[in-house]
Design a protein around this motif. Structure first.
Motif, PDB file in Angstrom:
ATOM      1  N   MET A 152      22.381  29.895  38.020  1.00 43.49           N
ATOM      2  CA  MET A 152      22.026  29.562  39.392  1.00 43.49           C
ATOM      3  C   MET A 152      23.132  30.029  40.332  1.00 43.49           C
ATOM      4  SD  MET A 152      20.423  25.758  39.658  1.00 43.49           S
ATOM      5  CE  MET A 152      19.422  25.681  41.083  1.00 43.49           C
ATOM      6  N   SER A 153      22.702  30.651  41.399  1.00 39.26           N
ATOM      7  CA  SER A 153      23.672  31.135  42.378  1.00 39.26           C
ATOM      8  C   SER A 153      23.956  30.041  43.409  1.00 39.26           C
ATOM      9  CB  SER A 153      23.128  32.389  43.065  1.00 39.26           C
ATOM     10  OG  SER A 153      22.042  32.041  43.896  1.00 39.26           O
ATOM     11  N   ARG A 154      24.921  30.339  44.233  1.00 39.43           N
ATOM     12  CA  ARG A 154      25.272  29.403  45.299  1.00 39.43           C
ATOM     13  C   ARG A 154      24.083  29.200  46.230  1.00 39.43           C
ATOM     14  NH1 ARG A 154      30.497  30.282  48.963  1.00 39.43           N
ATOM     15  NH2 ARG A 154      31.481  29.370  47.153  1.00 39.43           N
ATOM     16  N   GLU A 155      23.330  30.258  46.489  1.00 39.49           N
ATOM     17  CA  GLU A 155      22.151  30.160  47.347  1.00 39.49           C
ATOM     18  C   GLU A 155      21.105  29.217  46.746  1.00 39.49           C
ATOM     19  OE1 GLU A 155      20.811  34.155  47.964  1.00 39.49           O
ATOM     20  OE2 GLU A 155      22.280  34.517  49.558  1.00 39.49           O
ATOM     21  N   CYS A 156      20.988  29.231  45.428  1.00 41.20           N
ATOM     22  CA  CYS A 156      20.013  28.346  44.773  1.00 41.20           C
ATOM     23  C   CYS A 156      20.352  26.883  44.998  1.00 41.20           C
ATOM     24  CB  CYS A 156      19.945  28.657  43.273  1.00 41.20           C
ATOM     25  SG  CYS A 156      19.237  30.273  42.905  1.00 41.20           S
ATOM     26  N   TYR A 157      21.635  26.564  44.975  1.00 42.84           N
ATOM     27  CA  TYR A 157      22.038  25.182  45.241  1.00 42.84           C
ATOM     28  C   TYR A 157      21.709  24.787  46.685  1.00 42.84           C
ATOM     29  CZ  TYR A 157      24.546  25.138  40.805  1.00 42.84           C
ATOM     30  OH  TYR A 157      24.857  25.173  39.480  1.00 42.84           O
ATOM     31  N   ILE A 158      21.902  25.721  47.589  1.00 39.81           N
ATOM     32  CA  ILE A 158      21.587  25.448  48.997  1.00 39.81           C
ATOM     33  C   ILE A 158      20.077  25.247  49.160  1.00 39.81           C
ATOM     34  CG2 ILE A 158      21.610  26.417  51.334  1.00 39.81           C
ATOM     35  CD1 ILE A 158      24.266  27.819  50.539  1.00 39.81           C
TER      36      ILE A 158
ATOM     37  N   GLU B 160      17.986  24.254  46.916  1.00 40.71           N
ATOM     38  CA  GLU B 160      17.647  22.966  46.301  1.00 40.71           C
ATOM     39  C   GLU B 160      17.878  21.816  47.271  1.00 40.71           C
ATOM     40  OE1 GLU B 160      19.210  20.394  42.511  1.00 40.71           O
ATOM     41  OE2 GLU B 160      19.193  22.577  42.315  1.00 40.71           O
ATOM     42  N   ASP B 161      18.952  21.904  48.037  1.00 43.34           N
ATOM     43  CA  ASP B 161      19.229  20.857  49.028  1.00 43.34           C
ATOM     44  C   ASP B 161      18.272  20.922  50.218  1.00 43.34           C
ATOM     45  OD1 ASP B 161      21.334  19.857  47.550  1.00 43.34           O
ATOM     46  OD2 ASP B 161      22.873  20.970  48.643  1.00 43.34           O
TER      47      ASP B 161
ATOM     48  N   LEU C 161      15.043  22.107  50.228  1.00 44.01           N
ATOM     49  CA  LEU C 161      13.610  21.992  49.934  1.00 44.01           C
ATOM     50  C   LEU C 161      12.957  20.719  50.476  1.00 44.01           C
ATOM     51  CD1 LEU C 161      13.086  23.596  46.416  1.00 44.01           C
ATOM     52  CD2 LEU C 161      12.281  24.397  48.641  1.00 44.01           C
ATOM     53  N   PRO C 162      13.564  19.553  50.356  1.00 43.96           N
ATOM     54  CA  PRO C 162      12.907  18.364  50.946  1.00 43.96           C
ATOM     55  C   PRO C 162      12.697  18.500  52.457  1.00 43.96           C
ATOM     56  CG  PRO C 162      14.638  17.694  49.439  1.00 43.96           C
ATOM     57  CD  PRO C 162      14.765  19.179  49.602  1.00 43.96           C
ATOM     58  N   LEU C 163      13.679  19.067  53.139  1.00 44.18           N
ATOM     59  CA  LEU C 163      13.536  19.267  54.588  1.00 44.18           C
ATOM     60  C   LEU C 163      12.476  20.335  54.884  1.00 44.18           C
ATOM     61  CD1 LEU C 163      17.320  19.209  55.550  1.00 44.18           C
ATOM     62  CD2 LEU C 163      15.650  17.388  55.873  1.00 44.18           C
ATOM     63  N   TYR C 164      12.407  21.346  54.055  1.00 44.98           N
ATOM     64  CA  TYR C 164      11.409  22.407  54.205  1.00 44.98           C
ATOM     65  C   TYR C 164       9.998  21.831  54.048  1.00 44.98           C
ATOM     66  CZ  TYR C 164       8.782  26.681  53.189  1.00 44.98           C
ATOM     67  OH  TYR C 164       7.851  27.698  53.198  1.00 44.98           O
ATOM     68  N   ASN C 165       9.816  20.998  53.021  1.00 44.03           N
ATOM     69  CA  ASN C 165       8.496  20.391  52.786  1.00 44.03           C
ATOM     70  C   ASN C 165       8.076  19.470  53.922  1.00 44.03           C
ATOM     71  OD1 ASN C 165       8.054  21.709  50.362  1.00 44.03           O
ATOM     72  ND2 ASN C 165       9.053  20.105  49.163  1.00 44.03           N
TER      73      ASN C 165
ATOM     74  N   SER D  72      11.394  29.210  43.324  1.00 45.76           N
ATOM     75  CA  SER D  72       9.952  29.166  43.597  1.00 45.76           C
ATOM     76  C   SER D  72       9.279  28.095  42.751  1.00 45.76           C
ATOM     77  CB  SER D  72       9.316  30.522  43.318  1.00 45.76           C
ATOM     78  OG  SER D  72       9.827  31.491  44.197  1.00 45.76           O
ATOM     79  N   GLU D  73       9.702  28.008  41.488  1.00 41.15           N
ATOM     80  CA  GLU D  73       9.151  26.976  40.601  1.00 41.15           C
ATOM     81  C   GLU D  73       9.553  25.576  41.100  1.00 41.15           C
ATOM     82  OE1 GLU D  73       9.411  25.680  35.922  1.00 41.15           O
ATOM     83  OE2 GLU D  73       9.888  27.745  36.485  1.00 41.15           O
ATOM     84  N   LEU D  74      10.789  25.460  41.554  1.00 43.74           N
ATOM     85  CA  LEU D  74      11.256  24.182  42.092  1.00 43.74           C
ATOM     86  C   LEU D  74      10.446  23.797  43.334  1.00 43.74           C
ATOM     87  CD1 LEU D  74      13.375  21.952  41.706  1.00 43.74           C
ATOM     88  CD2 LEU D  74      14.921  23.298  43.132  1.00 43.74           C
ATOM     89  N   LEU D  75      10.092  24.781  44.155  1.00 42.73           N
ATOM     90  CA  LEU D  75       9.263  24.517  45.328  1.00 42.73           C
ATOM     91  C   LEU D  75       7.897  23.987  44.916  1.00 42.73           C
ATOM     92  CD1 LEU D  75       8.671  24.654  48.380  1.00 42.73           C
ATOM     93  CD2 LEU D  75       7.911  27.018  48.012  1.00 42.73           C
ATOM     94  N   ARG D  76       7.282  24.590  43.888  1.00 43.91           N
ATOM     95  CA  ARG D  76       5.972  24.111  43.415  1.00 43.91           C
ATOM     96  C   ARG D  76       6.067  22.665  42.932  1.00 43.91           C
ATOM     97  NH1 ARG D  76       5.694  29.375  41.591  1.00 43.91           N
ATOM     98  NH2 ARG D  76       6.466  28.862  39.516  1.00 43.91           N
ATOM     99  N   TYR D  77       7.137  22.347  42.210  1.00 41.04           N
ATOM    100  CA  TYR D  77       7.318  20.960  41.731  1.00 41.04           C
ATOM    101  C   TYR D  77       7.533  19.993  42.900  1.00 41.04           C
ATOM    102  CZ  TYR D  77       7.769  22.475  36.865  1.00 41.04           C
ATOM    103  OH  TYR D  77       7.530  22.994  35.630  1.00 41.04           O
ATOM    104  N   SER D  78       8.240  20.450  43.904  1.00 40.05           N
ATOM    105  CA  SER D  78       8.545  19.545  45.021  1.00 40.05           C
ATOM    106  C   SER D  78       7.321  19.300  45.903  1.00 40.05           C
ATOM    107  CB  SER D  78       9.700  20.091  45.860  1.00 40.05           C
ATOM    108  OG  SER D  78       9.302  21.257  46.561  1.00 40.05           O
ATOM    109  N   GLU D  79       6.317  20.183  45.835  1.00 40.14           N
ATOM    110  CA  GLU D  79       5.116  19.996  46.639  1.00 40.14           C
ATOM    111  C   GLU D  79       4.107  19.072  45.983  1.00 40.14           C
ATOM    112  OE1 GLU D  79       3.974  24.068  47.174  1.00 40.14           O
ATOM    113  OE2 GLU D  79       4.983  24.189  49.118  1.00 40.14           O
TER     114      GLU D  79
END
Length: 178
Positions: free
Chosen positions: A1-7, A9-10, A12-16, A39-46
């Protein structure tokens, strides 16, 4: 996971929730197009979260019954105190101690219940009843007994109302933060 992935991840809740600014949304969506994990994390968060019913070990009916019992005990204590005060410190006993005791009774009663009707009942009725009982055996007419008892109860009530006013003012000061 890159630094961008951690960002991401933080964020995604605000995005949703639609709480991100436009520039952040553009950056996030461009990252999601290139990163399969995010992208997979986004699907799970939705996906909606299944809510489990929480069972409380507290029996609400039993708890409210205990509270009502305690309140009833306090009410009985207040009424017993008011009868005691009316017997011990009334004008019938040639005592002027009722002035302070009824002011305190009115103050405490209003502070506890915050209702004027209860102050009136607790201060008036016991004195009225006690006065009627005390003068009943005398050779007075019923109208004289009632009018005398009424006068006596109103005098006692006056001092209870004054005590209630003190409690009202204290509560108002407390509410305003003084």
């Amino acid at each position: 996971m890159s630094r961008e992935c951690y960002i991401v991840e933080d964020l995604l809740p605000l995005y949703n929730e639609g709480l991100l600014q436009d520039e952040t949304i553009v950056w996030l969506e461009s990252h999601l197009k290139t990163c399969e994990n995010c992208s997979e994390l986004l699907r799970y968060s939705e996906e909606p979260v299944k809510k489990e019913e929480v069972h409380s070990s507290v029996n609400n009916d039993k708890m409210f019954a205990k509270i009502n019992l305690k309140l009833s005990i306090y009410q009985i204590i207040f009424i017993a105190l008011s009868f005691f005060l009316s017997m011990k410190t009334s004008l019938l006993n040639d005592s002027f101690g009722f002035i302070l005791s009824y002011a305190v009774l009115g103050c405490v009663t209003f502070y506890f219940y915050r209702k004027w009707i209860i102050v009136l009942i607790i201060a008036f009725l016991p004195t009225f009843i006690w006065s009627m009982v005390q003068t009943w055996d005398q050779s007075l007419s019923i109208s004289n007994i009632i009018s005398g008892s009424l006068y006596l109860a109103l005098v006692h009530l006056l001092f209870a109302v004054l005590g209630g006013i003190v409690a009202y003012l204290l509560l108002k000061l407390k509410k305003e933060g003084y």
